[in-house]
Design an enzyme around this catalytic site. Structure first.
Site, mmCIF file in Angstrom:
data_model
loop_
_atom_site.group_PDB
_atom_site.id
_atom_site.type_symbol
_atom_site.label_atom_id
_atom_site.label_comp_id
_atom_site.label_asym_id
_atom_site.label_seq_id
_atom_site.Cartn_x
_atom_site.Cartn_y
_atom_site.Cartn_z
ATOM 1 N N HIS A 1 0.838 -1.215 0.000
ATOM 2 C CA HIS A 1 0.000 0.000 0.000
ATOM 3 C C HIS A 1 0.861 1.247 0.000
ATOM 4 C CE1 HIS A 1 0.523 -0.799 4.394
ATOM 5 N NE2 HIS A 1 0.576 0.513 4.493
ATOM 6 N N GLU B 1 7.683 1.141 5.009
ATOM 7 C CA GLU B 1 7.165 0.094 5.877
ATOM 8 C C GLU B 1 7.401 -1.241 5.200
ATOM 9 O OE1 GLU B 1 2.883 0.260 6.374
ATOM 10 O OE2 GLU B 1 2.927 -1.003 8.157
ATOM 11 N N HIS C 1 3.891 7.134 3.703
ATOM 12 C CA HIS C 1 4.841 6.023 3.540
ATOM 13 C C HIS C 1 4.387 5.088 2.436
ATOM 14 C CE1 HIS C 1 2.022 4.235 6.608
ATOM 15 N NE2 HIS C 1 2.220 3.121 5.924
#
Ligand code: CO
Length: 134
Positions: free
Chosen positions: A7, A130, A79
């Site tokens: 994502h 991440e 992010h």
């Protein structure tokens, strides 16, 4: 080592307005808002054919994204999340190469109930990264 883009997370000042933008202007499939108190965020999941966009808004006074929103009042990309097969092996490889892992370096359970780690933006082209164990 990294696999799929899981994502992209975007912090927004107004979740309802951002949801409408994605649903109506961009024609995407958008979830209802979901409160994640353990993460200090309310999130809307935008499902795309090949990945997800997560619209994030602070939840609670100690939200980890409150400062970001204060510094970016119109919102902004927060992010990117890449999938890895083995998060501990990924962490050890990154540390051996001098990359900084945020926090205490131990994976935490993320928004999708899988172990995640965050990597220092200064080591990754100015982008908070991440890693999520797929
Ligand atoms: Co994320």
């Amino acid at each position: 080592m990294i696999g799929r883009l899981n994502h992209v997370a975007i912090v927004v000042p107004d979740l309802a307005a951002a949801s409408r933008t994605y649903a109506e202007t961009l024609g995407a499939k958008v979830s209802a808002p979901v409160d994640l108190p353990a993460h200090g965020v309310t999130t809307v999941f935008v499902e795309l054919p090949n990945t997800k966009i997560e619209l994030l808004h602070p939840l609670g006074a100690a939200s980890p994204i409150a400062k970001f929103l204060a510094e970016h009042p119109s919102g902004g990309m927060h992010h990117v999340c890449y999938e890895v097969d083995d998060i501990l092996a990924a962490r050890d490889r990154l540390k051996a190469q001098g990359a900084r892992v945020l926090g205490d370096g131990e994976p935490k359970i993320g928004a999708h109930d899988r172990p995640v780690l965050f990597l220092h933006p200064k080591d990754f082209a100015g982008t908070l990264v991440e890693l999520e164990q797929a």
